[in-house]
Design a protein around this motif. Structure first.
Motif, mmCIF file in Angstrom:
data_model
loop_
_atom_site.group_PDB
_atom_site.id
_atom_site.type_symbol
_atom_site.label_atom_id
_atom_site.label_comp_id
_atom_site.label_asym_id
_atom_site.label_seq_id
_atom_site.Cartn_x
_atom_site.Cartn_y
_atom_site.Cartn_z
ATOM 1 N N ASP A 6 0.819 -1.137 0.011
ATOM 2 C CA ASP A 6 -0.161 -0.034 0.124
ATOM 3 C C ASP A 6 1.086 1.223 0.150
ATOM 4 N N ASP A 8 -0.244 5.006 0.914
ATOM 5 C CA ASP A 8 -0.710 6.032 1.769
ATOM 6 C C ASP A 8 -0.644 5.517 3.493
ATOM 7 N N ASP A 9 0.170 6.184 4.307
ATOM 8 C CA ASP A 9 0.390 5.793 5.584
ATOM 9 C C ASP A 9 0.864 4.518 5.724
ATOM 10 N N THR A 10 1.558 3.692 4.551
ATOM 11 C CA THR A 10 2.310 2.575 4.650
ATOM 12 C C THR A 10 3.710 2.752 4.328
ATOM 13 N N ASP A 111 0.204 -3.517 4.456
ATOM 14 C CA ASP A 111 -0.612 -2.380 4.575
ATOM 15 C C ASP A 111 -0.688 -1.782 6.045
ATOM 16 N N ASP A 112 -1.330 -0.598 6.071
ATOM 17 C CA ASP A 112 -1.312 0.034 7.456
ATOM 18 C C ASP A 112 -2.620 -0.094 7.908
HETATM 19 MG MG LIG Z 1 -2.930 2.952 3.500
#
Ligand SMILES: [Mg+2]
Length: 150
Positions: A6, A8-10, A111-112
């Motif tokens: 992933d 975003d934010d990962t 992923d996050d």
């Molecule tokens: Mg994410």
């Protein structure tokens, strides 16, 4: 083995904050987005293990942009799945699941989002969830990959 990430934010900070790789000159020309510290080490290790590296994001960033962003760090990607590709591949079923790695022959998705982990349990695919504060995330991912059946 095929590993997807992933964005975003990962790998790219957004809501979550984590240290990022130092920028190179070329990178500044391509993007203001930076990659999480450890991304280069991890992806190099995956290459040495003959893993394929995919990006699987539900964002609308274009595959060409994502390819250049990683190339500016010296990372070659094997495949990029953005929201458009995801929706097209899953057609009717795309709305019911945020990510479906088995549809793209992915062995492990990183992923996050705890929601993606829950989908993995429900739909039988493997995930590794990176915590915002996990400074050892690279070795934790590699350990997880080692523990997978071939
Ligand atoms: Mg994410």
């Amino acid at each position: 083995m095929t590993i997807s990430f992933d964005l975003d934010d990962t790998l790219i900070p957004g809501m979550k904050r984590f240290p990022t790789e130092s920028q190179r000159f070329w990178h500044r020309l391509v993007s203001r987005e930076k990659l999480r510290t450890g991304t280069l080490t991890l992806m190099k290790a995956l290459r040495e293990q003959d893993c394929k590296i995919y990006i699987y994001t539900t964002s609308l960033r274009s595959p060409a942009y994502i390819r250049w962003l990683f190339l500016s760090y010296g990372i070659r990607l094997d495949k990029i799945i953005n929201k458009t590709v995801h929706d097209k591949t899953l057609s009717g079923g795309a709305g019911t699941v945020s990510k479906l790695p088995p549809a793209f022959d992915i062995d492990l998705h990183i992923d996050d989002s705890p929601g993606v982990a829950q989908e993995g349990v429900r739909l039988n695919f493997r995930t590794f969830i990176v915590e915002e504060q996990d400074a050892d995330w690279v070795s934790n991912v590699l350990k997880t990959i080692k523990s997978l059946p071939l």
